[in-house]
Design a protein around this motif. Structure first.
Motif, PDB file in Angstrom:
ATOM      1  N   GLU A  27       0.818  -1.210   0.000  1.00 38.78           N
ATOM      2  CA  GLU A  27       0.000   0.000   0.000  1.00 38.78           C
ATOM      3  C   GLU A  27       0.854   1.263   0.000  1.00 38.78           C
ATOM      4  O   GLU A  27       0.486   2.273  -0.600  1.00 38.78           O
ATOM      5  CB  GLU A  27      -0.936  -0.008   1.206  1.00 38.78           C
ATOM      6  N   ALA A  28       1.998   1.222   0.640  1.00 44.14           N
ATOM      7  CA  ALA A  28       2.885   2.384   0.649  1.00 44.14           C
ATOM      8  C   ALA A  28       3.674   2.437  -0.654  1.00 44.14           C
ATOM      9  O   ALA A  28       4.284   1.443  -1.068  1.00 44.14           O
ATOM     10  CB  ALA A  28       3.839   2.304   1.837  1.00 44.14           C
ATOM     11  N   ARG A  29       3.644   3.584  -1.298  1.00 43.83           N
ATOM     12  CA  ARG A  29       4.439   3.748  -2.516  1.00 43.83           C
ATOM     13  C   ARG A  29       5.920   3.873  -2.167  1.00 43.83           C
ATOM     14  O   ARG A  29       6.279   4.289  -1.066  1.00 43.83           O
ATOM     15  CB  ARG A  29       3.995   4.985  -3.283  1.00 43.83           C
ATOM     16  N   ILE A  30       6.764   3.523  -3.104  1.00 47.02           N
ATOM     17  CA  ILE A  30       8.202   3.769  -2.980  1.00 47.02           C
ATOM     18  C   ILE A  30       8.427   5.196  -3.461  1.00 47.02           C
ATOM     19  O   ILE A  30       8.322   5.503  -4.651  1.00 47.02           O
ATOM     20  CB  ILE A  30       9.015   2.770  -3.825  1.00 47.02           C
ATOM     21  N   GLU A  31       8.709   6.088  -2.521  1.00 46.04           N
ATOM     22  CA  GLU A  31       8.758   7.516  -2.829  1.00 46.04           C
ATOM     23  C   GLU A  31      10.089   7.915  -3.462  1.00 46.04           C
ATOM     24  O   GLU A  31      11.140   7.360  -3.143  1.00 46.04           O
ATOM     25  CB  GLU A  31       8.539   8.324  -1.545  1.00 46.04           C
ATOM     26  N   ASN A  32       9.983   8.884  -4.382  1.00 41.15           N
ATOM     27  CA  ASN A  32      11.174   9.495  -4.992  1.00 41.15           C
ATOM     28  C   ASN A  32      12.128   8.435  -5.542  1.00 41.15           C
ATOM     29  O   ASN A  32      13.315   8.403  -5.213  1.00 41.15           O
ATOM     30  CB  ASN A  32      11.892  10.387  -3.978  1.00 41.15           C
TER      31      ASN A  32
ATOM     32  N   TYR B 125      -6.839   0.976  -2.584  1.00 41.41           N
ATOM     33  CA  TYR B 125      -5.712   0.053  -2.495  1.00 41.41           C
ATOM     34  C   TYR B 125      -6.102  -1.345  -2.962  1.00 41.41           C
ATOM     35  O   TYR B 125      -5.421  -1.955  -3.807  1.00 41.41           O
ATOM     36  CB  TYR B 125      -5.157   0.003  -1.071  1.00 41.41           C
ATOM     37  N   THR B 126      -7.195  -1.878  -2.419  1.00 40.26           N
ATOM     38  CA  THR B 126      -7.651  -3.206  -2.838  1.00 40.26           C
ATOM     39  C   THR B 126      -7.919  -3.227  -4.340  1.00 40.26           C
ATOM     40  O   THR B 126      -7.610  -4.216  -5.026  1.00 40.26           O
ATOM     41  CB  THR B 126      -8.919  -3.601  -2.061  1.00 40.26           C
ATOM     42  N   SER B 127      -8.476  -2.145  -4.858  1.00 37.28           N
ATOM     43  CA  SER B 127      -8.779  -2.077  -6.293  1.00 37.28           C
ATOM     44  C   SER B 127      -7.506  -2.089  -7.128  1.00 37.28           C
ATOM     45  O   SER B 127      -7.451  -2.731  -8.188  1.00 37.28           O
ATOM     46  CB  SER B 127      -9.601  -0.827  -6.598  1.00 37.28           C
ATOM     47  N   MET B 128      -6.463  -1.393  -6.672  1.00 33.70           N
ATOM     48  CA  MET B 128      -5.206  -1.387  -7.418  1.00 33.70           C
ATOM     49  C   MET B 128      -4.544  -2.770  -7.399  1.00 33.70           C
ATOM     50  O   MET B 128      -3.985  -3.220  -8.418  1.00 33.70           O
ATOM     51  CB  MET B 128      -4.263  -0.337  -6.850  1.00 33.70           C
TER      52      MET B 128
END
Length: 465
Positions: free
Chosen positions: A47-52, A377-380
């Motif tokens: 759920e957490a994106r990998i930022e930058n 999130y579940t949809s992605m």
């Protein structure tokens, strides 16, 4: 004499094609590279994106995902501008060859040219909607995939099921009303639907489907709502027939997907070895327990729960279909709360039959309903990694795409990538949703918010410039 004279020219063409002396410098320079910088990565799982982050694509695979700078001096650099980089979407239940407008019209008035042209247009539309992989749930053979892979038409990775396999009077029975049992039909001649009567027929048609390029089999176990002969409550096909389909699929290292509505049908299919339950509207927590034990998946067209379903012309104008729809809606009312209480791995399904323009609208609406019912999130995950897991069930030698994973952003995965404005985990509309189905205005060829579409390392859309 002319034939003999052609042979040296043909031989020369082959030699030139493979000669390392005509500018074919791949061994010297290596495959092309694309470097995405300044992106926030949704990897399809977490759920957490990998930022930058930065993502390096080499050839058709993802080589590196890093929050550190990547040294790739020969790469084409794309500055993502802080956008979200996501896996390409996976559609698990499409019918690219079924153009509609009705089943009788396809049976009586449609040629192979009509189906082929429609399939080619549908393939391009799906890719432009962000779907880099599509599993066809019946009606398409291997020809469409061959055309896509050869570059003759534009489309996603394609997993066809060949002909629907079903029983007389069941959901795969597209024959005219007075057609005698076992008679040849337009759909059977084109290997789009086959009427099986007994285990031997299942063996015959299942093996023929794989011969025709299928990557998995589709068994029509329940009835439907808008189809002609079958109540939705139908329990079509014996357990032995379904087991025969599973056996054939296992011979090819693959699996069976089953069109199943009633609880009894779903449990019979799972007990027989089916790995992908299609629709599954009677889903409950008992079914969830069995599915999780067996590692099975479900795909459900959430448009079936649309409040306006009873107003659809194909339903409202046909008394038998309207009665079936009312009965089905009442029975299936607990699907969504049951799925929330006892979740299983669920893939994205649209199940559109009709024009390209109508399916474009329905896809956007199906995306919208996923978010409405289950959140972003579940949809992605449903749109990405779960779909990749399902298509991988076709095994090591029937699966045409085994070099990398599908539906994830990770090292070694296929470079099937979307670059999306904003953050779909906060504003799901950026994936190209639509909040209307019937009566909606025509949709654009591709969502404006999906800025880059890459499949297999090749960019098919780029509106950053």
């Amino acid at each position: 004499m002319k034939l003999v004279n052609c042979l040296p020219a043909a031989t020369l063409s082959v030699l030139l094609y493979f000669s390392p002396q005509i500018g074919f410098t791949q061994e010297d320079e290596g495959p092309a590279q694309t470097l995405f910088t300044n992106v926030h990565v949704f990897d399809g799982v977490n759920e957490a994106r990998i930022e930058n982050a930065s993502v390096l694509v080499t050839g058709n695979l993802i080589e590196t995902v890093s929050t550190e700078a990547i040294d790739a001096p020969g790469a084409t650099v794309i500055d993502g501008g802080g956008r979200t980089l996501s896996p390409g979407f996976v559609e698990l239940h499409a019918h690219l060859m079924l153009m509609g407008p009705t089943l009788p019209s396809m049976e009586a008035n449609t040629t192979w040219e009509d189906f082929a042209i429609h399939g080619a247009r549908m393939a391009e539309m799906y890719l432009m909607q962000g779907f880099t992989t599509v599993r066809d749930a019946g009606g398409a053979n291997g020809g469409l995939r061959r055309a896509i892979e050869a570059g003759q038409i534009v489309g996603p990775r394609f997993y066809p099921s060949g002909a629907f396999i079903g029983t007389r009077g069941g959901h795969a029975d597209f024959a005219n009303f007075t057609a005698p049992p076992g008679s040849s039909t337009n759909m059977s001649r084109l290997n789009m639907a086959q009427e099986a009567s007994g285990v031997d027929d299942v063996y015959k048609f299942g093996r023929n489907n794989f011969r025709m390029g299928s990557t998995q089999l589709k068994f029509m176990q329940s009835g439907g709502v808008v189809s002609a002969f079958d109540p939705w409550q139908l329990l079509a096909g014996s357990k032995e027939e379904i087991e025969a389909a599973v056996q054939v699929a296992s011979e090819y290292g693959s699996y069976v997907m089953a069109h199943s509505y009633r609880k009894e049908a779903i449990l019979t299919a799972l007990d027989a070895g089916v790995m992908s339950i299609e629709h599954g509207f009677s889903f409950d927590c008992e079914i969830a327990e069995v599915m999780n034990e067996k590692g099975a998946y479900i795909t459900t067209n959430l448009t079936a729960f649309d409040p306006g379903l009873l107003d659809i012309p194909a339903v409202a104008n046909v008394p038998a279909s309207l009665a079936k729809a009312k009965s089905a809606s009442a029975t299936f009312a607990n699907y969504i709360p049951n799925m929330k209480e006892c979740p299983v791995k669920r893939g994205f399904q649209t199940d559109c039959v009709g024009s390209v323009e109508a399916c474009n609208i329905q896809i956007a609406y199906e995306k919208h309903l996923n978010n409405e019912f289950f959140g972003p999130y579940t949809s992605m995950v449903t749109l990405t990694s779960t779909g990749g897991e399902v298509v991988a069930l076709s095994g090591d030698f029937t699966n045409p795409f085994t070099e990398g994973k599908i539906g994830v952003i990770e090292e070694g995965a296929y470079a099937d990538i979307l670059l999306i404005d904003g953050n779909p985990l906060e504003d799901f509309s950026v994936v190209g949703t639509g909040d209307q189905w019937f009566g909606a205005d025509p949709r654009p060829d591709s969502p404006e918010t999906i800025r880059i579409i890459m499949k297999d390392g090749v960019i098919y859309k780029n509106t950053l410039d």
